[in-house]
Design an enzyme around this catalytic site. Structure first.
Site: not given
Ligand code: CO8
Length: 258
Positions: A65, A109, A132, A112
């Site tokens: 992200a 992300g 993260e 993911e």
């Protein structure tokens, strides 16, 4: 002129979406996730497309992200705007097979996103991580749920809690990726797999994908029942009859998607 954050192409029956924010290693922001969702949904309803590829750049599939965007958000900002759920999960609703083509970094992300795809083809340079925790965050786009299902609790805890990254060979050994290929062959190999998949009956593929995903959501007996009903339903399709007839007649089947 501003660069488009995704590139969308088609090659035969394969739709290809390439993440395109190279300066920030394809960091995922709202614009990119909205556009990715739109492109996935458009290919999903396009009868000329049988499989979808999501790719990054040679250096990064995606480094997670966009931290610069998230840095000033408050709890109210993310809760009220339904962060993640509002636009990251479109991929879960895609019925056709989605293949991730991963070279370089697949972090946070980005990892993911790859885990949300149905098949992951990795180049030797691929590196998978959920770092993260280093930011005081946690993998919130399905990482804590999909990773243990993919590689088991011991390896998933290690990756989540210590921010350990896996290289392509480790990811292959642990079952995180479907195949590992040389970087220089990644595009060709991905397209070969995607073209093969896309040549099959689309309704059969969609039913199959639903069956495999059911394995995560149900007990074995419920999953097997679901699978059995989906198999029975194939006998109502022209494609199954065409496939079996073609085998008997020693010719290639011509699937109509019906
Ligand atoms: N967000 C924003 N910008 C990034 C990101 C990112 N995730 N990753 C890299 N960049 C930028 C860098 O800031 C840098 O920009 P600039 O040139 O302007 O300084 C540029 O990309 C190149 O990066 P580096 O110079 O750092 O390249 P290196 O090769 O030295 O390092 C790394 C590569 C190791 C990947 C390093 O960039 C890094 O650690 N990036 C952050 C990785 C990370 O922590 N990812 C997880 C993000 S959090 C997340 O994904 C949350 C998931 C939970 C919610 C899910 C939905 C959002």
């Amino acid at each position: 002129m501003q660069q488009d954050v995704i590139l969308v192409e088609r090659e035969g029956r394969v739709g290809v979406i390439t993440l395109n924010r190279p300066k920030v290693l394809n960091a995922l922001n709202d614009e990119l996730m909205n556009r990715l969702g739109e492109a996935l949904a458009a290919f999903d309803v396009d009868e000329t497309i049988g499989a979808i590829v999501v790719a990054g750049s040679p250096r990064a599939f995606a480094a997670g992200a966009d931290i610069a965007v998230m840095a000033n958000w408050s709890y109210s900002d993310v809760y009220n705007s339904n962060f993640i759920t509002r636009n990251w999960e479109t991929i879960r609703r895609i019925r056709k097979p989605v293949i991730a083509s991963v070279a370089g970094l697949a972090f946070g992300g980005g990892c993911e996103l790859a885990l949300s795809c149905d098949i992951i083809i990795a180049g030797r340079s691929a590196k998978f991580g959920l770092p993260e925790i280093k930011l005081g965050l946690l993998p919130g786009a399905g990482g804590t749920q999909r990773l243990p299902r993919a590689i088991g609790k011991a390896k998933a805890m290690d990756m989540c809690l210590s921010a350990r990254t896996l290289d392509a060979d480790e990811a292959d050994r642990y079952g995180l990726v479907s195949r590992v290929v040389a970087d220089e062959n990644l595009y060709a190999e991905t397209m070969a797999v995607a073209s093969t998949v896309a040549s099959f009956s689309t309704p059969a593929l969609m039913a199959l994908k639903e069956c495999v995903n059911r394995a995560y959501e149900s007990s074995l007996s419920e999953g097997v029942l679901f699978e059995r009903r989906e198999l029975h339903a194939r006998f109502a399709t022209a494609d199954a009859h065409e496939g079996m007839r073609a085998f008997m007649e020693k010719r290639k089947p011509e699937f109509q998607g019906r």
